[in-house]
Scaffold this motif. Structure first.
Motif, short mmCIF file in Angstrom:
data_model
loop_
_atom_site.label_atom_id
_atom_site.label_comp_id
_atom_site.label_asym_id
_atom_site.label_seq_id
_atom_site.Cartn_x
_atom_site.Cartn_y
_atom_site.Cartn_z
N HIS A 100 1.07 10.28 -1.77
CA HIS A 100 0.59 8.90 -1.82
C HIS A 100 0.94 8.16 -0.53
O HIS A 100 0.12 7.40 0.01
CB HIS A 100 1.21 8.20 -3.03
N VAL A 101 2.15 8.38 -0.03
CA VAL A 101 2.57 7.77 1.23
C VAL A 101 1.64 8.21 2.36
O VAL A 101 1.20 7.39 3.18
CB VAL A 101 4.03 8.14 1.55
N ARG A 102 1.33 9.47 2.42
CA ARG A 102 0.48 9.98 3.49
C ARG A 102 -0.93 9.40 3.43
O ARG A 102 -1.58 9.21 4.46
CB ARG A 102 0.40 11.51 3.44
N ARG A 103 -1.40 9.13 2.22
CA ARG A 103 -2.74 8.53 2.10
C ARG A 103 -2.77 7.09 2.60
O ARG A 103 -3.78 6.63 3.13
CB ARG A 103 -3.21 8.57 0.64
N ILE A 104 -1.67 6.38 2.42
CA ILE A 104 -1.66 4.96 2.74
C ILE A 104 -1.25 4.69 4.18
O ILE A 104 -1.84 3.86 4.86
CB ILE A 104 -0.71 4.21 1.79
N HIS A 105 -0.24 5.40 4.66
CA HIS A 105 0.29 5.08 5.98
C HIS A 105 -0.67 5.52 7.08
O HIS A 105 -1.25 6.60 7.00
CB HIS A 105 1.65 5.75 6.20
N PRO A 106 -0.87 4.68 8.11
CA PRO A 106 -1.87 4.99 9.13
C PRO A 106 -1.47 6.08 10.09
O PRO A 106 -2.31 6.54 10.87
CB PRO A 106 -2.03 3.65 9.88
N SER A 107 -0.22 6.50 10.08
CA SER A 107 0.23 7.54 11.00
C SER A 107 0.31 8.88 10.31
O SER A 107 0.69 8.99 9.15
CB SER A 107 1.62 7.17 11.56
N GLY A 108 -0.07 9.94 11.03
CA GLY A 108 -0.01 11.28 10.45
C GLY A 108 1.39 11.84 10.37
O GLY A 108 1.70 12.66 9.51
N ASN A 109 2.27 11.41 11.29
CA ASN A 109 3.65 11.90 11.32
C ASN A 109 4.56 10.89 10.63
O ASN A 109 4.66 9.74 11.07
CB ASN A 109 4.11 12.11 12.77
N ILE A 110 5.21 11.32 9.57
CA ILE A 110 5.98 10.39 8.74
C ILE A 110 7.44 10.84 8.68
O ILE A 110 7.75 11.84 8.03
CB ILE A 110 5.41 10.33 7.31
#
Length: 266
Positions: free
Chosen positions: A131-141
């Protein structure tokens, strides 16, 4: 919860929309996420004040802020607490309040928390990360995984090796900690994430080209300082521009090109 007694400790309400950075290269923004009763607030308070408070009011999503020293430099650390997330009945979907989605979009790094005494809280971690990866605009988290309540080993439902395997699959580091009994373990985990956020977002070397030095300030101007608006997952949020590496390289080439033209004209 009583938050008195700490001079450099602030408790602020969650902003209606994410706050803008005043000094982006000296601000570390972290959000703490997890299911109910895993100890998110207790971990944050333990990290920031070294105290443990057993009873908390229902979480309203507080933003904690203080100055910390990171790699020899003083930075502004902002930690966003969040209400709980929950798996849907089919165990495939995830229920998150809009407030949580705003926090995810706002943050630079993520603490995903489960309780080692509650396997269901562990099961929320992978869909939460997705879910975080879908929302956050950066690919590297930048992310760490904390298995809290390590003082309750007799009630353990999640083996340590499962936590380590999951963290590795998410590209993060696993820590087992006890907000109740051990400040040092909590402190180490949070500082690890702060360090990773600092390396990921705020370290940029000076570049040399045909006798010119291109500084971070010039790169920042080339990237255009204003705010951008993006839509992700039905959200409409304002956030300072955070280009990916390809976009950064493209704009950086524009800076270099202008330098070449100036040198040629001379």
């Amino acid at each position: 919860m009583n938050n008195s007694g700490s001079a450099n400790f602030l408790l602020l309400p969650i902003p209606e929309y994410p706050l803008l950075d005043c000094v982006p290269n000296k601000t570390v923004k972290i959000v703490v996420l997890g299911a109910s009763n895993v100890g998110k607030t207790a971990l944050i308070v333990r990290f920031l004040t070294k105290r443990f408070i057993g009873d908390y009011e229902a979480n309203t999503g507080a933003l904690y802020s203080r100055k910390v020293t990171l790699d020899g430099e003083e930075v502004s650390l902002q930690i966003q607490d969040t209400p709980c997330v929950a798996l849907q009945d089919d165990a495939e979907g995830l229920y998150c309040q809009e407030q949580i989605n705003r926090s995810i979009y706002w943050a630079d790094g993520y603490v995903l928390v489960f309780s080692i005494t509650d396997h269901n809280s562990y099961r929320t971690i992978r869909p939460l990360y997705q879910h975080v990866r879908r929302i956050h605009p950066s690919g590297n988290i930048p992310v760490i995984l904390i298995g809290n309540k390590s003082d309750l080993l007799r009630a353990r439902q999640v083996p340590a090796d499962e936590g380590e395997t999951l963290a590795s699959s998410l590209g993060g580091v696993y820590f087992e900690a006890s907000a109740r009994e051990n400040h040092e373990g909590v402190h180490t985990a949070f500082l690890q994430l702060c360090h990773e956020v600092g390396l990921h977002h705020y370290t940029m070397p000076m570049f040399f080209f045909v006798g010119h030095v291109i500084s971070l300030a010039q790169v920042s101007r080339a990237l255009g300082g204003g705010n951008g608006e993006k839509r992700r997952g039905g959200l409409h949020l304002a956030r300072p521009k955070s280009p990916n590496m390809q976009e950064l390289k493209r704009r950086f080439r524009q800076v270099l090109s202008s330098k070449v033209k100036s040198a040629t004209a001379l």
